[in-house]
Design an enzyme around this catalytic site. Structure first.
Site, PDB file in Angstrom:
ATOM      1  N   ARG A 238      73.857 -41.033 -66.886  1.00 23.54           N
ATOM      2  CA  ARG A 238      72.572 -41.675 -66.633  1.00 23.54           C
ATOM      3  C   ARG A 238      72.805 -42.941 -65.815  1.00 23.54           C
ATOM      4  O   ARG A 238      73.704 -43.734 -66.109  1.00 23.54           O
ATOM      5  CB  ARG A 238      71.862 -42.041 -67.949  1.00 23.54           C
ATOM      6  CG  ARG A 238      71.326 -40.842 -68.712  1.00 23.54           C
ATOM      7  CD  ARG A 238      70.167 -40.182 -67.978  1.00 23.54           C
ATOM      8  NE  ARG A 238      69.638 -39.040 -68.701  1.00 23.54           N
ATOM      9  CZ  ARG A 238      70.062 -37.792 -68.552  1.00 23.54           C
ATOM     10  NH1 ARG A 238      71.058 -37.539 -67.713  1.00 23.54           N
ATOM     11  NH2 ARG A 238      69.503 -36.804 -69.220  1.00 23.54           N
ATOM     12  N   GLU A 267      65.758 -43.472 -59.615  1.00 24.39           N
ATOM     13  CA  GLU A 267      65.793 -42.399 -58.613  1.00 24.39           C
ATOM     14  C   GLU A 267      64.397 -42.082 -58.093  1.00 24.39           C
ATOM     15  O   GLU A 267      63.434 -42.108 -58.859  1.00 24.39           O
ATOM     16  CB  GLU A 267      66.412 -41.139 -59.245  1.00 24.39           C
ATOM     17  CG  GLU A 267      67.851 -41.331 -59.671  1.00 24.39           C
ATOM     18  CD  GLU A 267      68.428 -40.114 -60.394  1.00 24.39           C
ATOM     19  OE1 GLU A 267      67.749 -39.060 -60.440  1.00 24.39           O
ATOM     20  OE2 GLU A 267      69.552 -40.212 -60.900  1.00 24.39           O
ATOM     21  N   HIS A 285      71.824 -36.563 -57.404  1.00 28.16           N
ATOM     22  CA  HIS A 285      71.660 -35.967 -58.737  1.00 28.16           C
ATOM     23  C   HIS A 285      71.903 -34.448 -58.685  1.00 28.16           C
ATOM     24  O   HIS A 285      71.053 -33.642 -59.063  1.00 28.16           O
ATOM     25  CB  HIS A 285      70.267 -36.270 -59.291  1.00 28.16           C
ATOM     26  CG  HIS A 285      70.220 -36.258 -60.797  1.00 28.16           C
ATOM     27  ND1 HIS A 285      69.412 -37.091 -61.527  1.00 28.16           N
ATOM     28  CD2 HIS A 285      70.904 -35.518 -61.716  1.00 28.16           C
ATOM     29  CE1 HIS A 285      69.572 -36.862 -62.821  1.00 28.16           C
ATOM     30  NE2 HIS A 285      70.479 -35.901 -62.950  1.00 28.16           N
TER      31      HIS A 285
END
Length: 319
Positions: A238, A267, A285
């Site tokens: 994370r 993000e 990601h």
């Protein structure tokens, strides 16, 4: 009648096909920032919702979800984007997608480790931009992983998969957890109970912590100072677990050799200090982004939805 399922984002084709066959679907196909109002507008007569980690399902939104909606499924293992306390209080069941993405995310972590060690991002950019001067004995030297120590912070399923991969690169593997694992789960890794000893032994630190207040800015200036000089830092867990300003400062000073980051706190916004640092590898990601894994995630989420609607209690229920 088929139960109505509201889906916030575009799903892999096999998952979308199953949704079309089993449900009365409403596909929102959100591509940017999540808009809670667009979700609420679509919930008339809905029985279930399928969201993603990019969709923040906070207490205020949960309070406005119609009572006919029985289940919220998330296309992720992590649930820090969902207020689980509010979901439980409202009687809204929540399921996630554990197990099926462990290997793919470990692959992404190993990719980042290799890219940082061998400077492949820098090299690829040099070739594409016409800046490669040709082969010389000292051009763009990286470091070998052979014999180096990989420290895994958070030895869950992903960490365990990464430990097995790293052993194939002749790395020594250590890990730090709240609790030691059973020997069968440790595989090639050695448990280091003391945090300071763990940090000081790392040539590479790979972070696999969950999100939330307890882990926010875990990698802070004090812990960065305890790492071995020239360490590589990788994060596929994370984005909130790293103090970005502190890591950027450590990269600039040389305390940290390189960093490989697949996750970020806001993000898709990237902390701007990373962008000008050649020794940083930035990925969008991609941890679970394989066709096989994303399909399996969607299928597991749908399994959970169907089980709840049938009055069953699926193993992937988290609230």
């Amino acid at each position: 009648m088929k139960p109505r399922l509201v889906v916030t984002r575009t799903m892999p084709a096999p998952v979308a096909a199953r949704i079309e066959a089993a449900f009365d679907p409403v596909f929102l196909d959100i591509s940017g920032r999540f808009d809670p109002e667009s979700l609420l507008d679509a919930l008339d007569h809905a029985a279930a919702i399928l969201v993603t980690p990019a969709d923040r399902i906070e207490a205020g939104l949960i309070a406005r979800i119609p009572v006919d909606v029985k289940i919220l499924a998330t296309f992720s293992v992590g649930t820090d984007h969902i207020d689980l306390v509010a979901a439980r209080a409202s009687g809204l069941a929540v399921v996630n997608t554990p197990d099926v993405l462990s290997f793919a995310t470990a692959e992404a972590a190993m990719t980042l480790i290799l890219m940082c060690a061998r400077r492949t991002g820098e090299g690829e950019r040099a070739v594409r931009s016409g800046q490669w001067p040709g082969w010389t004995p000292t051009y763009m030297l990286g470091t070998s992983l052979e014999g180096k120590t990989l420290g895994i912070l958070g030895m869950g399923r992903i960490g365990q998969a990464l430990a097995r991969m790293a052993a194939g690169f002749s790395m020594r593997v250590i890990y730090h957890n709240r609790n030691r694992l059973a020997a069968a789960q440790e595989g090639p890794a050695t448990y280091i109970a003391d945090e300071a000893d763990f940090l000081a032994a790392c040539d590479v630190l790979s972070i696999h912590l969950p999100g939330g207040a307890a882990t926010r800015h875990w990698l802070n200036p004090a812990r960065l100072a305890k790492l071995r000089p020239g360490v590589i830092v990788v994060n596929t867990g994370r984005g909130s677990t790293i103090d970005d300003d502190a890591l950027i400062a450590a990269l600039k000073s040389g305390q940290v050799r390189a960093a490989g980051l697949d996750v970020f706190p806001a993000e898709p916004t990237i902390p701007p200090g990373y962008l000008d640092l050649e020794q940083v590898v930035l990925l969008p990601h991609l941890g679970s982004a394989t066709e096989e894994t994303r399909t399996a995630m969607g299928m597991l989420a749908l399994d959970g939805i169907e089980a709840i609607l049938a009055g069953q209690d699926p193993p992937n229920r988290v609230a």
